[in-house]
Design an enzyme around this catalytic site. Structure first.
Site, mmCIF file in Angstrom:
data_model
loop_
_atom_site.group_PDB
_atom_site.id
_atom_site.type_symbol
_atom_site.label_atom_id
_atom_site.label_comp_id
_atom_site.label_asym_id
_atom_site.label_seq_id
_atom_site.Cartn_x
_atom_site.Cartn_y
_atom_site.Cartn_z
ATOM 1 N N HIS A 73 0.872 -1.180 0.000
ATOM 2 C CA HIS A 73 0.000 0.000 0.000
ATOM 3 C C HIS A 73 0.900 1.217 0.000
ATOM 4 O O HIS A 73 1.844 1.294 0.778
ATOM 5 C CB HIS A 73 -0.907 -0.007 1.236
ATOM 6 C CG HIS A 73 -2.010 1.000 1.152
ATOM 7 N ND1 HIS A 73 -1.776 2.344 1.259
ATOM 8 C CD2 HIS A 73 -3.346 0.857 0.947
ATOM 9 C CE1 HIS A 73 -2.924 2.993 1.122
ATOM 10 N NE2 HIS A 73 -3.898 2.107 0.929
ATOM 11 N N GLU A 118 -6.873 5.611 1.471
ATOM 12 C CA GLU A 118 -6.989 6.100 0.109
ATOM 13 C C GLU A 118 -8.106 7.141 0.002
ATOM 14 O O GLU A 118 -8.149 7.932 -0.931
ATOM 15 C CB GLU A 118 -7.351 4.894 -0.771
ATOM 16 C CG GLU A 118 -6.875 4.989 -2.167
ATOM 17 C CD GLU A 118 -6.749 3.578 -2.756
ATOM 18 O OE1 GLU A 118 -6.300 2.666 -2.047
ATOM 19 O OE2 GLU A 118 -7.102 3.419 -3.921
ATOM 20 N N ARG A 132 -5.052 -5.723 -5.856
ATOM 21 C CA ARG A 132 -6.419 -5.495 -5.381
ATOM 22 C C ARG A 132 -6.735 -4.005 -5.382
ATOM 23 O O ARG A 132 -5.952 -3.180 -4.945
ATOM 24 C CB ARG A 132 -6.613 -6.045 -3.974
ATOM 25 C CG ARG A 132 -7.998 -5.783 -3.437
ATOM 26 C CD ARG A 132 -8.205 -6.361 -2.069
ATOM 27 N NE ARG A 132 -7.354 -5.760 -1.070
ATOM 28 C CZ ARG A 132 -7.567 -4.562 -0.516
ATOM 29 N NH1 ARG A 132 -8.595 -3.821 -0.902
ATOM 30 N NH2 ARG A 132 -6.748 -4.101 0.402
#
Ligand code: ADP
Length: 925
Positions: free
Chosen positions: A719, A732, A899
């Site tokens: 991430h 995010e 993902r």
């Protein structure tokens, strides 16, 4: 006006009758009449008990003709000898201060011959109902139709004689009146059939005769209502505009109310499934001023005060309450006192609640009954002392248990106790006692202490239930039997457990950590889904196809297409599944790699994980689903080609066997297992992880032992935005809310809304291998998470960009130029530098300005075990491993090589529900 709530305001009906409040008990079949439809004394008491504070009671439907009963135990108004029994019900209700309305009907072709002495039922046409084994009815002759209308008139006359305040004409539920209006069941070619006007004639004439009877025999306050089913599925069949047409005609002749017959207050069309608009909204938009004068009753799913209030907010004038009135005879009093109610009935309370025996056995009620005798004795009553240890805090508590309840929790006096903790303690103690469970939300700002206290109470419960087993002559180490064992208490495990329980399975959840929630509790941004009700309400146009394509592209076309298809298809249902459990994700944002706002999050825009777990745990508590904390599954047992259960080891290192035909593995990913990560991706050695300690991949290993295959194990996501000192993930949603990424040189360096892998790679490529997330006050205001980051001390803030640059030790001019240039791009909605297409929300120009230093961290393991679309675990030959199910991050294939943010929460809920359903079905087969 009532000061407290509009549901208690009176309502004057068009005929001048006044209902003292907006609440009615819905007409519900009790099946409690004598064989000939006479009223029983049990039934009188049932109604008496439920009248009082509720404004009006609509008594269950009463058949008007000997060929009319649609179910056994139906009550009748087909002859004068029924009047005296019915008058007892009317009196009982009125003596308590509520209005009494009686519903009248004829079952028509829905009547079974055995209910009418083997005779053939009658209907508008000789067409059998579209259900298996339905008898073909006899078509009524024109003369018989006229007689039928007079029979409705006679029934009204009897209702008046019995003392009712009004009647409700039952034009719904596919009974005779609806059969006349439906082009499906009415294919007559005389004046009663054919055109819509001809089909409307029967209901209209029933209304006319009702008026005539009321004018002749009752006073002007006699209430006349009409109940309708808004649509039929059959082709041809009644559509909503047909219903509106009929209601307009009825209203023109005078009605005191109309009453929707639906299972859910805000139900949309059952015919046009693409249209999520609640029918009530359509009704309000379509009705004429004439019809608008007629109050409308909503029904379906009203349990608590907020439900009833929401009905009025959506435009209903009155609210009918069904099951909740059966479970709580004094329902109106309870909700007036703001009691929060759950829809269940204590199995020992039938007599106390005055529920007649036949109604008790009726499926609708049966489903609400909770076996309190079985759950009644769980603990050995007594006081259990436990230690609470959290960082500097070390103390003891006494947990007092009754055989079925936590009755008290007391702090053992200690001079060193600080006031701070005693406040936390008091609040948490109340939460635990109210929930009768240690699984409650932690106190904000005192999470660690809360968790320690919850753990201590859990231990007391575990100890005393072991003692209870011993006291009963049992062996606590002996194998125990369940239908479904769920391993892991993250989102996937909890969703699976709830669904399996609701499908009738005996379920237990095993969690190796001391707290519930797994890594899910850390999920930040939201849950992706396309074509949802909430998107439509916000006017967001989206499609499942686009969601599929973008996920596939984000996953570098490595996703398992079959699982992905299923994922995209079921996502809106999963959003509704949560909403039905009071977990409403109705605000919507966007994440990297998506082109449309489809990330659903809580209304207050807070992080999704905590909200989701808290809501799921409330559902777990409500259902009394057993959760064993600090207990890990060491092995999945497998014999003769099928799973037979699991071996668990508890915190005292005691092991035991839990037998089950279905085992759902929902153990999450392996981001926190450094060895495993490095095995598949050596270059990630040394990276921090955003995951909780429990993300060790043990579920994958256990399933591999019984033959499961794995896929995509090397696909590990980092991430891009992780605070490095605490490994805390910066959601995010902050970038999705308009933030940008800036290097130490004060420059943007990439499209912030690109997928996680690409953004991470660009950050690692910077000389300092880290970057700043920069945003302004507008972004903060729209993202609760930002406040959390500020509270945690991650955020550097300053009133102006200049001052911020100084604090960040950054070239002031570079940062100013970057912001100015970015703001122009926002104005033009065109990022000339990096092609950012989404979340160009607003110029970053309103102080204070904020910055958080971030770098990538190991975040998600896309790989895992292989499953089919039923969530059944597959071996290397793609054969099902009987009894093994898996859902959530433990599964590989859905996300491919990367993902998308918001897809993990969707994954765990969608496949969690599916696993729960299939596991329960197998276990109960
Ligand atoms: P998902 O997002 O797929 O639901 P989570 O990471 O949120 O996954 O939750 C998985 C849970 O499973 C974690 O709480 C973890 O502690 C638990 N868990 C992992 N392995 C075991 C095991 N062997 N026994 C019991 N619980 C386990």
């Amino acid at each position: 006006m009532h000061k407290l709530t509009p549901i208690l305001n009176p309502l004057t009906l068009p005929n001048g009758a006044v209902l003292k409040n907006r609440l009615l008990m819905a007409p519900m079949t009790t099946c409690t009449g004598f064989y000939d439809g006479t009223v029983t004394s049990e039934l009188v008491e049932y109604y008496r008990d439920r009248a009082g504070s509720i404004g009006t009671v609509i008594v269950e439907c009463c058949f008007i003709d000997p060929k009319g009963p649609a179910f056994p135990g139906a009550i009748a108004i087909d002859s004068d000898n029924k009047i005296s029994g019915l008058s007892k019900i009317a009196n009982a209700i009125k003596s308590k201060g509520s209005k009494a309305i009686l519903q009248i009907y004829h079952g028509g072709r829905m009547v079974e011959p055995e209910l009418i002495g083997g005779r053939t039922p009658v209907a508008p046409s000789a067409i059998a109902a579209p259900r298996e084994g339905a008898t073909t009815p006899q078509a009524l002759t024109a003369e018989e139709v006229e007689v039928m209308i007079t029979k409705f008139g006679d029934a009204v006359n009897r209702a008046i004689k019995a003392g009712f305040d009004g009647v409700e004409i039952h034009g719904a539920n596919t009974y005779l009146i609806q059969q006349f209006y439906s082009p499906n069941s009415n294919q007559r070619d005389d004046k009663w059939g054919g055109s819509r006007d001809n089909r409307a004639r029967f209901p209209l004439e029933v209304l006319d005769i009702t008026h005539k009877m009321a004018e002749r025999f009752a006073d002007s306050s006699f209430i006349i209502g009409y109940r309708f089913s808004p649509e039929e599925l059959e082709v041809p069949g009644i559509r909503f505009d047909d219903t509106m047409y009929l209601l307009e005609k009825l209203a023109a002749r005078g009605l005191d109310y109309v009453h929707f017959s639906v299972g859910q207050l805000l139900r949309p069309s059952i015919v046009d499934r693409e249209d999520p608009t609640p029918l009530i909204t359509k009704f309000i938009a379509m009705r004429s001023p004439e019809l608008a004068k007629v109050p409308v009753i909503g029904v379906g799913g009203v349990v608590n005060k907020a439900d009833a209030e929401s009905a009025l907010e959506h435009g209903f004038d009155l609210v009918a309450i069904g099951k909740a009135c059966i479970a709580y005879p004094d329902w109106a009093d309870r909700i007036t006192n703001n009691e929060q109610l759950e829809l269940f009935i204590d199995s020992n309370k039938r007599e106390a609640l005055n529920i007649p025996e036949p109604l008790w056995r009726f499926s609708l009620v049966d489903a609400m009954i909770r076996d309190m005798s079985a759950t009644g004795r769980k603990y050995k009553a007594g006081v259990y002392q436990e230690k609470v240890e959290a960082e500097a805090l070390k103390l003891k508590i006494n947990v007092t248990l009754d055989t079925d309840r936590i009755t008290d929790i007391m702090l053992i006096p200690d001079d060193s106790l600080d006031v701070d903790f005693t406040t936390t303690f008091e609040s948490l103690r109340t939460r635990i006692l109210v929930a009768n469970s240690p699984h409650v939300d932690a106190i904000t700002g005192a999470t660690t202490q809360s968790e320690a206290l919850k753990k201590a109470v859990s231990r007391a419960l575990a100890t005393s239930s072991k003692e209870h087993v011993i006291e009963e002559g049992g062996n606590p180490a002996a194998p125990q039997n369940y239908d479904v064992v769920v391993i892991g208490s993250g989102g996937a495990g909890l969703a699976a457990a709830i669904q399996a329980h609701d499908d009738g399975a005996r379920v237990v959840i095993i969690e190796k950590m001391p707290t519930i929630g797994g890594n899910t509790i850390k999920a930040s941004v939201g849950m992706n889904a396309a074509e949802t009700r909430f998107q439509k309400l916000k006017g967001i146009e989206d499609s499942k196809e686009l969601f599929y394509e973008e996920t596939l592209k984000g996953g570098k076309f490595k996703n398992n297409p079959v699982l992905l298809k299923e994922f995209v298809e079921l996502a809106p249902e999963a959003i509704e599944w949560l909403a039905a459990k009071d977990i409403e994700l109705n605000d919507i944002t966007i994440t990297g790699g998506m082109s449309i706002d489809r990330t659903h999050r809580p209304a207050d825009r807070s992080a999704v994980g905590g909200f989701l777990i808290s809501g799921l745990v409330k559902n777990i508590n409500k259902r009394d689903i057993e959760v064993l904390l600090e207990t890990s599954v060491a092995d999945i047992l497998f014999e003769n080609g099928a799973v037979t259960g699991v071996k668990v080891v508890d915190e005292y290192n005691d092991s035991r066997i839990l037998n089950a035909k279905s085992v759902i593995v929902a153990t999450g990913g392996f981001s926190a297992n450094r060895e495993m990560v490095v095995k598949y991706r050596p270059e990630l050695d040394g990276f921090v992880t955003t995951n909780h300690k429990g993300a060790t991949g043990s579920g994958i290993a256990m399933l591999q032992k019984i033959g499961a295959d794995t896929v995509d194990m090397g696909e590990i996501q980092i991430h891009p935005t992780v605070e490095q000192t605490t490994s805390y993930l910066i959601s995010e949603a902050i970038r999705g809310g308009g933030a940008i990424l800036v290097s130490q040189a004060g420059k943007r360096f990439y499209n912030e809304m690109e997928t996680r892998d690409k953004v991470s790679a660009e950050i690692i490529a910077l000389p300092e291998k880290s970057a700043w997330v920069i945003f302004d006050e507008q972004v903060r205001l729209n993202n609760k998470a930002a406040d959390e980051y500020i509270a945690k001390g991650f955020v550097v803030s300053a009133p102006s960009p200049q001052e911020l640059a100084v604090k960040l030790n950054m070239d002031l001019h570079a940062l100013l130029a970057t912001l100015e240039r970015y703001n122009v791009f926002v104005e033009k909605q065109d990022d000339e530098d990096f092609g950012r297409k989404t979340a160009l929300r607003h110029p970053l120009n309103q102080g204070p300005f904020y910055a958080i230093r971030i770098a990538p961290g190991v975040h998600h393991t896309m790989g895992g075990v292989t499953i089919n679309t039923d969530t059944a675990v597959l071996d290397a030959q793609k054969q099902v491993i009987h009894g093994a199910w898996a859902a959530g991050e433990v599964v590989g294939g859905i996300h491919g090589a990367n993902r998308i943010g918001g897809n993990a929460v969707a994954d765990i809920i969608i496949f969690g529900i599916l696993a729960g359903r299939n596991a329960a079905a197998l276990a109960r087969r």
